[in-house]
Scaffold this motif. Structure first.
Motif, PDB file in Angstrom:
ATOM      1  N   SER A 214     -41.930  -7.666  -7.914  1.00 28.37           N
ATOM      2  CA  SER A 214     -42.530  -8.475  -8.987  1.00 28.37           C
ATOM      3  C   SER A 214     -44.036  -8.272  -9.036  1.00 28.37           C
ATOM      4  O   SER A 214     -44.608  -8.036 -10.108  1.00 28.37           O
ATOM      5  CB  SER A 214     -42.197  -9.953  -8.773  1.00 28.37           C
ATOM      6  N   ILE A 215     -44.712  -8.362  -7.882  1.00 26.65           N
ATOM      7  CA  ILE A 215     -46.169  -8.184  -7.856  1.00 26.65           C
ATOM      8  C   ILE A 215     -46.535  -6.773  -8.300  1.00 26.65           C
ATOM      9  O   ILE A 215     -47.438  -6.569  -9.120  1.00 26.65           O
ATOM     10  CB  ILE A 215     -46.725  -8.469  -6.449  1.00 26.65           C
ATOM     11  N   PHE A 216     -45.835  -5.786  -7.779  1.00 26.83           N
ATOM     12  CA  PHE A 216     -46.064  -4.387  -8.130  1.00 26.83           C
ATOM     13  C   PHE A 216     -45.949  -4.168  -9.638  1.00 26.83           C
ATOM     14  O   PHE A 216     -46.790  -3.510 -10.274  1.00 26.83           O
ATOM     15  CB  PHE A 216     -45.058  -3.537  -7.341  1.00 26.83           C
ATOM     16  N   ASN A 217     -44.915  -4.748 -10.258  1.00 29.77           N
ATOM     17  CA  ASN A 217     -44.708  -4.524 -11.685  1.00 29.77           C
ATOM     18  C   ASN A 217     -45.555  -5.421 -12.564  1.00 29.77           C
ATOM     19  O   ASN A 217     -45.710  -5.130 -13.756  1.00 29.77           O
ATOM     20  CB  ASN A 217     -43.220  -4.672 -12.021  1.00 29.77           C
ATOM     21  N   ILE A 218     -46.130  -6.487 -12.009  1.00 31.87           N
ATOM     22  CA  ILE A 218     -47.153  -7.206 -12.766  1.00 31.87           C
ATOM     23  C   ILE A 218     -48.315  -6.258 -13.035  1.00 31.87           C
ATOM     24  O   ILE A 218     -48.922  -6.264 -14.104  1.00 31.87           O
ATOM     25  CB  ILE A 218     -47.621  -8.464 -12.004  1.00 31.87           C
ATOM     26  N   GLY A 219     -48.608  -5.399 -12.035  1.00 34.14           N
ATOM     27  CA  GLY A 219     -49.643  -4.384 -12.234  1.00 34.14           C
ATOM     28  C   GLY A 219     -49.301  -3.459 -13.381  1.00 34.14           C
ATOM     29  O   GLY A 219     -50.149  -3.151 -14.226  1.00 34.14           O
ATOM     30  N   ALA A 220     -48.041  -3.012 -13.437  1.00 36.65           N
ATOM     31  CA  ALA A 220     -47.624  -2.143 -14.532  1.00 36.65           C
ATOM     32  C   ALA A 220     -47.697  -2.872 -15.874  1.00 36.65           C
ATOM     33  O   ALA A 220     -48.079  -2.284 -16.897  1.00 36.65           O
ATOM     34  CB  ALA A 220     -46.206  -1.627 -14.280  1.00 36.65           C
ATOM     35  N   CYS A 221     -47.349  -4.167 -15.863  1.00 35.18           N
ATOM     36  CA  CYS A 221     -47.425  -4.948 -17.110  1.00 35.18           C
ATOM     37  C   CYS A 221     -48.864  -5.080 -17.595  1.00 35.18           C
ATOM     38  O   CYS A 221     -49.159  -4.890 -18.789  1.00 35.18           O
ATOM     39  CB  CYS A 221     -46.820  -6.338 -16.891  1.00 35.18           C
ATOM     40  N   ILE A 222     -49.762  -5.438 -16.681  1.00 42.06           N
ATOM     41  CA  ILE A 222     -51.173  -5.556 -17.057  1.00 42.06           C
ATOM     42  C   ILE A 222     -51.711  -4.202 -17.502  1.00 42.06           C
ATOM     43  O   ILE A 222     -52.456  -4.096 -18.486  1.00 42.06           O
ATOM     44  CB  ILE A 222     -51.992  -6.127 -15.887  1.00 42.06           C
ATOM     45  N   GLY A 223     -51.307  -3.150 -16.771  1.00 41.09           N
ATOM     46  CA  GLY A 223     -51.709  -1.810 -17.170  1.00 41.09           C
ATOM     47  C   GLY A 223     -51.209  -1.451 -18.558  1.00 41.09           C
ATOM     48  O   GLY A 223     -51.909  -0.775 -19.327  1.00 41.09           O
ATOM     49  N   ALA A 224     -50.005  -1.905 -18.905  1.00 40.54           N
ATOM     50  CA  ALA A 224     -49.460  -1.631 -20.238  1.00 40.54           C
ATOM     51  C   ALA A 224     -50.203  -2.404 -21.318  1.00 40.54           C
ATOM     52  O   ALA A 224     -50.292  -1.956 -22.474  1.00 40.54           O
ATOM     53  CB  ALA A 224     -47.973  -1.982 -20.271  1.00 40.54           C
ATOM     54  N   LEU A 225     -50.750  -3.580 -20.964  1.00 47.34           N
ATOM     55  CA  LEU A 225     -51.479  -4.373 -21.947  1.00 47.34           C
ATOM     56  C   LEU A 225     -52.836  -3.745 -22.296  1.00 47.34           C
ATOM     57  O   LEU A 225     -53.370  -4.005 -23.377  1.00 47.34           O
ATOM     58  CB  LEU A 225     -51.696  -5.793 -21.416  1.00 47.34           C
ATOM     59  N   ILE A 226     -53.372  -2.928 -21.383  1.00 47.40           N
ATOM     60  CA  ILE A 226     -54.665  -2.286 -21.657  1.00 47.40           C
ATOM     61  C   ILE A 226     -54.567  -1.373 -22.884  1.00 47.40           C
ATOM     62  O   ILE A 226     -55.327  -1.553 -23.847  1.00 47.40           O
ATOM     63  CB  ILE A 226     -55.165  -1.511 -20.415  1.00 47.40           C
ATOM     64  N   PRO A 227     -53.651  -0.385 -22.921  1.00 52.57           N
ATOM     65  CA  PRO A 227     -53.545   0.429 -24.129  1.00 52.57           C
ATOM     66  C   PRO A 227     -53.034  -0.355 -25.335  1.00 52.57           C
ATOM     67  O   PRO A 227     -53.364  -0.019 -26.480  1.00 52.57           O
ATOM     68  CB  PRO A 227     -52.562   1.541 -23.736  1.00 52.57           C
ATOM     69  N   LEU A 228     -52.242  -1.397 -25.099  1.00 47.20           N
ATOM     70  CA  LEU A 228     -51.774  -2.204 -26.228  1.00 47.20           C
ATOM     71  C   LEU A 228     -52.951  -2.893 -26.903  1.00 47.20           C
ATOM     72  O   LEU A 228     -53.071  -2.886 -28.137  1.00 47.20           O
ATOM     73  CB  LEU A 228     -50.753  -3.240 -25.747  1.00 47.20           C
ATOM     74  N   GLY A 229     -53.835  -3.487 -26.101  1.00 49.76           N
ATOM     75  CA  GLY A 229     -54.997  -4.153 -26.680  1.00 49.76           C
ATOM     76  C   GLY A 229     -55.958  -3.193 -27.349  1.00 49.76           C
ATOM     77  O   GLY A 229     -56.536  -3.501 -28.405  1.00 49.76           O
ATOM     78  N   GLN A 230     -56.120  -2.003 -26.768  1.00 46.27           N
ATOM     79  CA  GLN A 230     -57.071  -1.042 -27.314  1.00 46.27           C
ATOM     80  C   GLN A 230     -56.525  -0.285 -28.525  1.00 46.27           C
ATOM     81  O   GLN A 230     -57.287   0.338 -29.261  1.00 46.27           O
ATOM     82  CB  GLN A 230     -57.488  -0.051 -26.225  1.00 46.27           C
ATOM     83  N   ASN A 231     -55.211  -0.332 -28.706  1.00 47.12           N
ATOM     84  CA  ASN A 231     -54.600   0.412 -29.807  1.00 47.12           C
ATOM     85  C   ASN A 231     -53.758  -0.496 -30.702  1.00 47.12           C
ATOM     86  O   ASN A 231     -52.805  -0.042 -31.345  1.00 47.12           O
ATOM     87  CB  ASN A 231     -53.713   1.540 -29.256  1.00 47.12           C
ATOM     88  N   ILE A 232     -54.124  -1.771 -30.757  1.00 49.33           N
ATOM     89  CA  ILE A 232     -53.313  -2.759 -31.442  1.00 49.33           C
ATOM     90  C   ILE A 232     -53.148  -2.455 -32.935  1.00 49.33           C
ATOM     91  O   ILE A 232     -52.163  -2.847 -33.560  1.00 49.33           O
ATOM     92  CB  ILE A 232     -53.915  -4.171 -31.248  1.00 49.33           C
TER      93      ILE A 232
END
Length: 498
Positions: A180-198
């Motif tokens: 869960s902790i490991f994939n929270i990192g992947a989730c936050i990482g996925a939000l970075i390009p989502l926010g920058q390319n919204i």
């Protein structure tokens, strides 16, 4: 993420009967063993739960961000060939190093193995950033190959820790916490390009800021790894320690690698599960997400994929540790659940894949799907459940390996076999996609067939070899440790009397 002081104080020392001791167990002197309060829980720096939490955050920063970047398809680029070639190099070296990574980790220690892993992830992402501004294919391939070496060490260390640190009855929960902790990192990482390319509703490469953010976070993870304590310092809440080889040499470690197979040859039947456990990433990331969706929708799908892994781990981890059901029975139930999920989820995937081909999405007239496109909910949920399935599959594999022993040394070698074969399979699939442009339906069929076939191969091990507990004498075979070394005072005497 913390051990409760009220955790049952017992140590399994025989096939059938555990030795139980309820008296307070004093911990060694030193700051590593001073109690740290977390609400109703109490832990200490050198406890299994605290150390696993730190390792989870290292993976949060390093492979978690790498997964977020890879999940976009093509490493964030429209043209997936460069990432395919880098990943082929990555998983080729990972496959070779993975087989011996447990030996290296046992020699250099947990801290340095994890930190070297973080450095490899940084260099990989730096090479992708540089390739946005210049043709540096040589550097890209080198970065991929280097990451294979570094990641082999990181994941072997992580696997050994996650399987050997917890008490036998909490291995599923420890997996759930870590995953869960490991994939929270992947989730936050996925939000970075989502926010920058919204607002990007066509296919474009992600911008420089995305790569820079990933690089900074990965570098932080590499530094954080240096603050983890080595396995010989870890003390469980019952006073017991992790089983290790005292002052191992390269010779004893390579002998231990061979003994892992020679003493338990049935482990080979798990190898198809290892091989297929990363095979499907190429198809899902390149054949679905990158191929069919625009930039912002790829980022959303990517987030949902990793979020689904958190959901799956949170559900399955505690279920694998249900004390009212014998572990051997739980293993058989897990086999049945995996088979049902394989048929249901990949059956839905077959219905989706019939709708397009590689030629379809490469046609100039093809319009990439956006989240506003009618019918998007179907593939969105399919992609979510692909992520859910990934966590269930890998969590079950880790739990099965952990059920085969508690020795840190043996499990480091077993984790090395797992990551080596997993990476060999991934290298083959990335090559088939990048060099041969295998038809998407063929990629899909290879996934479904491998997953079903590997469950059939693993069934004899799961049904006949998973025991309700592992006697400590069996774990100590091939090490220089004694019962007195790994059990707290008093418990060792009771174990010897047994």
């Amino acid at each position: 993420m913390a051990d409760a002081e009220t955790e049952p104080k017992s140590a399994v020392v025989g096939m059938d009967q555990p030795v139980t001791y309820t008296e307070d167990v004093p911990r060694p002197a030193g700051w590593m063993y001073k109690s740290l309060g977390f609400g109703k829980f109490t832990s200490w720096y050198a406890s299994p739960s605290f150390q696993l939490g730190m390792i989870a955050f290292v993976c949060f920063m390093c492979p978690g961000m790498f997964n977020a970047l890879s999940g976009l398809g093509g490493g964030g680029k429209i043209n997936t060939h460069l990432a395919d070639n880098m990943n082929t190099a990555l998983y080729s070296t990972f496959a070779v190093v993975g087989f011996f990574a447990g030996t290296v980790v046992n020699r250099i220690g947990i801290r340095f193995a994890l930190s070297l892993g973080g450095i490899g992830y940084c260099i990989y992402t730096i090479s992708l950033l540089v390739s946005e501004h210049a043709s540096v294919s040589g550097f890209n391939i080198f970065a991929g190959a280097l990451l294979g070496v570094c990641a082999g060490l990181l994941w072997s260390a992580q696997g050994a820790i996650m399987m050997s640190y917890p008490p036998e009855g909490r291995k599923g929960r420890y997996f759930a916490w870590f995953w869960s902790i490991f994939n929270i990192g992947a989730c936050i990482g996925a939000l970075i390009p989502l926010g920058q390319n919204i607002h990007v509703t066509d296919k474009k490469n992600v911008n420089d800021g995305t790569y820079i953010a990933f690089i900074v976070l990965m570098a932080f993870g590499a530094v954080l790894a240096l603050f983890i304590c080595d396995a010989d310092k870890v003390v469980r809440s019952d006073g017991s320690r992790v089983i290790l080889m005292k002052s191992p040499t390269w010779k004893t470690e390579f002998i231990g690698l061979w003994e892992t197979i020679s003493n338990q040859p049935y482990i080979i039947l798990l190898f198809p599960m290892f091989w297929s456990s990363n095979w499907f990433y190429t198809y899902q990331q390149n054949g679905i997400n990158s191929a069919y969706f625009d930039t912002r929708t790829k980022a959303l799908n990517n987030f949902l994929y990793w979020f689904a892994q958190i959901v799956a781990a949170s559900i399955m981890g505690p279920l694998l540790d249900i004390e009212s059901v014998r572990r051997s029975v739980r293993a058989r139930i897990a086999l049945g659940v995996l088979f049902v999920l394989t048929m249901a989820i990949w059956g839905g995937g077959y219905a989706w894949q019939k709708g397009y081909t590689r030629a379809t999405v490469n046609d100039t007239n093809f319009v990439a799907w956006d989240w506003n496109t009618s019918g998007f909910l179907g593939p969105m949920f399919l992609y979510f459940f692909y992520g859910f399935y990934d966590a269930v599959w890998q969590g079950t594999v880790y739990w099965l390996m952990g059920a085969l022993g508690n020795s840190g040394r043996k499990l480091a070698n077993l984790a090395g076999f797992y990551k080596g074969l997993q990476s060999a399979g991934a290298a083959v699939m990335w090559s088939l996609d990048g060099q041969h442009e295998l038809a998407y339906m063929s990629e899909f069929a290879s996934n479904w067939g491998l997953l079903c076939g590997s469950l059939l191969c693993a069934a004899p091990v799961i049904i006949f070899k998973i025991k309700d507990s592992i006697p400590i004498e069996e774990d100590l075979q091939g090490t220089d440790e004694t019962i007195e070394d790994v059990l707290p005072p008093g418990a060792a005497d009771k174990a010897l009397q047994n």
